[in-house]
Write a protein that holds these residues in place. Structure first.
Motif, PDB file in Angstrom:
ATOM      1  N   THR A   1     -21.038  40.272 -29.906  1.00 54.71           N
ATOM      2  CA  THR A   1     -21.090  41.095 -28.687  1.00 54.71           C
ATOM      3  C   THR A   1     -19.716  41.160 -28.022  1.00 54.71           C
ATOM      4  OG1 THR A   1     -23.405  40.488 -28.406  1.00 54.71           O
ATOM      5  CG2 THR A   1     -22.291  41.425 -26.476  1.00 54.71           C
ATOM      6  N   LEU A   2     -18.981  40.042 -28.013  1.00 54.56           N
ATOM      7  CA  LEU A   2     -17.635  40.051 -27.420  1.00 54.56           C
ATOM      8  C   LEU A   2     -16.738  41.047 -28.159  1.00 54.56           C
ATOM      9  CD1 LEU A   2     -16.973  36.222 -26.797  1.00 54.56           C
ATOM     10  CD2 LEU A   2     -17.637  37.958 -25.131  1.00 54.56           C
ATOM     11  N   THR A   3     -16.859  41.061 -29.482  1.00 50.57           N
ATOM     12  CA  THR A   3     -16.058  41.989 -30.283  1.00 50.57           C
ATOM     13  C   THR A   3     -16.417  43.431 -29.935  1.00 50.57           C
ATOM     14  OG1 THR A   3     -16.131  40.331 -32.040  1.00 50.57           O
ATOM     15  CG2 THR A   3     -15.353  42.525 -32.672  1.00 50.57           C
ATOM     16  N   LEU A   4     -17.719  43.689 -29.880  1.00 49.40           N
ATOM     17  CA  LEU A   4     -18.191  45.035 -29.537  1.00 49.40           C
ATOM     18  C   LEU A   4     -17.652  45.467 -28.164  1.00 49.40           C
ATOM     19  CD1 LEU A   4     -20.207  47.476 -29.953  1.00 49.40           C
ATOM     20  CD2 LEU A   4     -21.921  46.054 -28.808  1.00 49.40           C
ATOM     21  N   LEU A   5     -17.764  44.577 -27.181  1.00 45.33           N
ATOM     22  CA  LEU A   5     -17.342  44.926 -25.812  1.00 45.33           C
ATOM     23  C   LEU A   5     -15.838  45.205 -25.754  1.00 45.33           C
ATOM     24  CD1 LEU A   5     -19.453  42.269 -23.873  1.00 45.33           C
ATOM     25  CD2 LEU A   5     -19.817  44.752 -23.871  1.00 45.33           C
ATOM     26  N   ASP A   6     -15.086  44.418 -26.499  1.00 43.53           N
ATOM     27  CA  ASP A   6     -13.642  44.598 -26.495  1.00 43.53           C
ATOM     28  C   ASP A   6     -13.262  45.959 -27.101  1.00 43.53           C
ATOM     29  OD1 ASP A   6     -11.130  43.676 -25.828  1.00 43.53           O
ATOM     30  OD2 ASP A   6     -10.768  42.834 -27.824  1.00 43.53           O
ATOM     31  N   VAL A   7     -13.942  46.307 -28.194  1.00 42.85           N
ATOM     32  CA  VAL A   7     -13.650  47.605 -28.828  1.00 42.85           C
ATOM     33  C   VAL A   7     -14.115  48.747 -27.913  1.00 42.85           C
ATOM     34  CG1 VAL A   7     -14.107  49.071 -30.835  1.00 42.85           C
ATOM     35  CG2 VAL A   7     -13.729  46.619 -31.159  1.00 42.85           C
ATOM     36  N   MET A   8     -15.256  48.577 -27.267  1.00 45.27           N
ATOM     37  CA  MET A   8     -15.723  49.604 -26.320  1.00 45.27           C
ATOM     38  C   MET A   8     -14.660  49.851 -25.253  1.00 45.27           C
ATOM     39  SD  MET A   8     -19.736  48.594 -25.649  1.00 45.27           S
ATOM     40  CE  MET A   8     -19.980  49.855 -24.385  1.00 45.27           C
ATOM     41  N   ARG A   9     -14.164  48.759 -24.695  1.00 40.24           N
ATOM     42  CA  ARG A   9     -13.159  48.871 -23.618  1.00 40.24           C
ATOM     43  C   ARG A   9     -11.913  49.611 -24.105  1.00 40.24           C
ATOM     44  NH1 ARG A   9     -10.970  43.351 -21.111  1.00 40.24           N
ATOM     45  NH2 ARG A   9     -10.438  43.066 -23.300  1.00 40.24           N
ATOM     46  N   GLU A  10     -11.470  49.241 -25.315  1.00 37.08           N
ATOM     47  CA  GLU A  10     -10.267  49.894 -25.866  1.00 37.08           C
ATOM     48  C   GLU A  10     -10.452  51.408 -25.997  1.00 37.08           C
ATOM     49  OE1 GLU A  10      -9.058  48.203 -29.607  1.00 37.08           O
ATOM     50  OE2 GLU A  10      -8.761  46.262 -28.625  1.00 37.08           O
ATOM     51  N   HIS A  11     -11.712  51.791 -26.272  1.00 33.86           N
ATOM     52  CA  HIS A  11     -11.963  53.225 -26.494  1.00 33.86           C
ATOM     53  C   HIS A  11     -12.513  53.917 -25.239  1.00 33.86           C
ATOM     54  CE1 HIS A  11     -11.101  53.512 -30.836  1.00 33.86           C
ATOM     55  NE2 HIS A  11     -11.343  52.212 -30.785  1.00 33.86           N
ATOM     56  N   GLY A  12     -12.500  53.211 -24.121  1.00 35.16           N
ATOM     57  CA  GLY A  12     -12.911  53.831 -22.860  1.00 35.16           C
ATOM     58  C   GLY A  12     -14.412  54.104 -22.770  1.00 35.16           C
ATOM     59  N   CYS A  13     -15.203  53.322 -23.489  1.00 35.53           N
ATOM     60  CA  CYS A  13     -16.665  53.458 -23.393  1.00 35.53           C
ATOM     61  C   CYS A  13     -17.187  52.268 -22.593  1.00 35.53           C
ATOM     62  CB  CYS A  13     -17.275  53.483 -24.803  1.00 35.53           C
ATOM     63  SG  CYS A  13     -19.075  53.578 -24.792  1.00 35.53           S
ATOM     64  N   PHE A  14     -17.800  52.534 -21.441  1.00 34.03           N
ATOM     65  CA  PHE A  14     -18.148  51.447 -20.519  1.00 34.03           C
ATOM     66  C   PHE A  14     -19.638  51.364 -20.209  1.00 34.03           C
ATOM     67  CE2 PHE A  14     -13.664  52.380 -19.690  1.00 34.03           C
ATOM     68  CZ  PHE A  14     -13.117  51.101 -19.781  1.00 34.03           C
ATOM     69  N   LYS A  15     -20.445  52.060 -21.018  1.00 36.22           N
ATOM     70  CA  LYS A  15     -21.891  52.035 -20.746  1.00 36.22           C
ATOM     71  C   LYS A  15     -22.607  51.250 -21.845  1.00 36.22           C
ATOM     72  CE  LYS A  15     -23.065  56.068 -18.052  1.00 36.22           C
ATOM     73  NZ  LYS A  15     -22.126  57.136 -17.801  1.00 36.22           N
ATOM     74  N   ILE A  16     -23.335  50.210 -21.461  1.00 31.33           N
ATOM     75  CA  ILE A  16     -24.046  49.419 -22.466  1.00 31.33           C
ATOM     76  C   ILE A  16     -25.431  49.012 -21.972  1.00 31.33           C
ATOM     77  CG2 ILE A  16     -22.897  47.255 -21.729  1.00 31.33           C
ATOM     78  CD1 ILE A  16     -23.108  46.483 -24.829  1.00 31.33           C
ATOM     79  N   VAL A  17     -26.397  49.176 -22.868  1.00 32.90           N
ATOM     80  CA  VAL A  17     -27.770  48.718 -22.623  1.00 32.90           C
ATOM     81  C   VAL A  17     -27.984  47.542 -23.566  1.00 32.90           C
ATOM     82  CG1 VAL A  17     -30.211  49.361 -22.722  1.00 32.90           C
ATOM     83  CG2 VAL A  17     -28.489  51.098 -22.138  1.00 32.90           C
ATOM     84  N   PHE A  18     -28.365  46.398 -23.013  1.00 33.77           N
ATOM     85  CA  PHE A  18     -28.438  45.180 -23.825  1.00 33.77           C
ATOM     86  C   PHE A  18     -29.880  44.682 -23.981  1.00 33.77           C
ATOM     87  CE2 PHE A  18     -28.383  40.426 -23.817  1.00 33.77           C
ATOM     88  CZ  PHE A  18     -27.999  40.291 -25.144  1.00 33.77           C
ATOM     89  N   SER A  19     -30.228  44.328 -25.225  1.00 29.68           N
ATOM     90  CA  SER A  19     -31.548  43.764 -25.537  1.00 29.68           C
ATOM     91  C   SER A  19     -31.594  42.308 -25.139  1.00 29.68           C
ATOM     92  CB  SER A  19     -31.791  43.794 -27.049  1.00 29.68           C
ATOM     93  OG  SER A  19     -31.770  45.083 -27.548  1.00 29.68           O
ATOM     94  N   SER A  20     -32.119  42.052 -23.954  1.00 18.36           N
ATOM     95  CA  SER A  20     -32.337  40.657 -23.570  1.00 18.36           C
ATOM     96  C   SER A  20     -33.814  40.336 -23.783  1.00 18.36           C
ATOM     97  CB  SER A  20     -31.877  40.424 -22.133  1.00 18.36           C
ATOM     98  OG  SER A  20     -31.931  39.044 -21.849  1.00 18.36           O
TER      99      SER A  20
END
Ligand code: NAD
Ligand code: UFG
Length: 331
Positions: A104-123
């Motif tokens: 998830t940390l990897t995913l979030l970091d790549v999202m940030r780099e690409h300017g995508c800031f919307k995430i729905v998380f399966s808790s």
């Protein structure tokens, strides 16, 4: 919208992809197939008439994610990918923390780099630990998880909330699922665990089919109406619809938390009886010791999701049982 669905060939992810495609969203799936099959992509296409873009890749693979975000302008991510077997997580904590948290940390970091800031998380409802009372509301305390799987959900909720504090461009929705069961009415997708199932419903359907001899009910001495554990079983189609409601109403910024459950608790014996009534098949069972880590009762107050998203679960327990059985027969 163009939505990246991690874990999109899995059980809940595949049902959500179908509903996203049906409402006209574009879907890009990334899944490493550690717990699902590529044939699910064709099943989704067969149901919807549209083929989602599929990448067989790991969310730990930064380069692969980078390519996906570079190739597709992703508006939002629904993040299902993760390992989910409670017992296995006790035996393999490093693998669980690495896959679920580092992934998830990897995913979030790549999202940030690409300017995508919307995430729905399966808790998961597991973040409530042993609740002081039921039904459980979103403002109840979290913590007291009893296994590494549950702890990954708890930590990831915290990490996602911290991220928003640091940067108000993030829009985070934490969805706490209760107990999804059932399958798509086409029987082309559903819950199809490998080996002997850990969860109640796939175990029941395999007993019904004769693949397993009998159900073991883990304890009948809980302080519940019949002594067996009480859970909030929700049709996976209703759960998927909850994601659609979230995506359609997603704020530009903030952290939101919702329970996705029915608001009704049924016991293990209630479920067995509903299964027998709705399918006409008798389920032989035996009462055994409690399963370590289980709690007596866990069911939701889903009022917040209804109030804010206009979503509520619709299917009855009998419908869920019939649907799970139809899927088992077809597969
Ligand atoms: P699932 O195992 O069917 O789906 C998860 C998918 O993620 C699988 O297809 C798997 O191959 C993929 N995956 C796992 N690790 C990956 C990685 N590192 N990279 C890429 N893909 C990866 O599980 P599900 O029941 O559909 O659950 C989806 C999510 O919901 C999970 O995060 C799970 O923890 C959570 N959840 C499930 C339940 C439940 O009872 N099913 C309850 C609460 C929360
Ligand atoms: N049960 C049996 N026999 C079985 C399997 C389960 O009696 O063979 C009982 C359990 O003791 C429990 C109930 O059925 O009382 C439900 O058990 P499940 O294993 O199906 O589900 P859990 O409530 O333990 O956990 C599930 C997911 C978790 C998730 C949680 C969220 O497995 O990942 O729901 O509510 F976190």
């Amino acid at each position: 919208m163009r939505i990246l669905v991690t874990g999109g060939t899995g059980y809940i992810g595949s049902h959500t992809c179908v509903q996203l495609l049906e409402q006209g969203d574009e879907v890009v799936i990334v899944d490493n197939l550690s717990n699902s099959k590529e044939s699910v992509v064709s099943a989704i296409e067969k149901i919807t008439g549209k083929r989602p873009v599929f990448y067989r890749a790991d969310i730990l693979d930064r380069e692969a994610l980078d390519t996906i975000f570079y190739t597709h302008k992703i508006d939002a991510v629904i993040h299902f990918a993760g390992l989910k077997a409670v017992g296995e997580s006790v035996a393999k904590p490093l693998e669980y923390y690495h896959n679920n948290i580092t992934g998830t940390l990897t995913l979030l970091d790549v999202m940030r780099e690409h300017g995508c800031f919307k995430i729905v998380f399966s808790s998961s409802a597991t973040v409530y630990g042993t609740p002081a009372s039921v039904p459980i509301r979103e403002d109840f305390p979290t913590g007291g998880t009893t296994n590494p799987y549950g702890t990954t959900k708890l930590y990831l909720e915290r990490i996602l909330s911290d991220l928003y504090v640091s940067d108000k461009r993030w829009s985070v929705v934490l969805l706490r699922y209760f107990n999804p069961i059932g399958a798509h009415e086409s029987c082309l997708i559903g819950d199809n665990p490998n080996g002997i199932p850990n969860n109640l419903m796939p175990y029941v359907t395999r007993v019904a089919k004769g693949t397993l001899p009998k159900l073991c009910i883990y304890g009948n001495d809980y302080p519940t109406h019949d002594g067996t554990g009480v859970r909030d079983f929700i049709h996976v189609e209703d759960l998927a619809a909850g994601h659609i409601a979230v995506v359609n109403k997603m704020a530009d910024s903030g952290v939101k938390v919702y329970n996705l459950g029915t608001g009704v608790g049924y016991s293990v014996l209630d479920l067995v009886q509903a299964f027998e009534r709705s399918t006409g098949i008798k389920i032989p069972y035996e009462i055994t010791d409690r399963r370590p880590g289980d709690i007596a009762e866990c069911w939701s107050d889903p009022a917040k999701a209804e109030r804010e998203l206009g979503w509520r679960a619709k299917h009855t327990l009998e419908e869920m049982c019939r649907s799970a059985w139809n899927f088992e027969k077809a597969n």
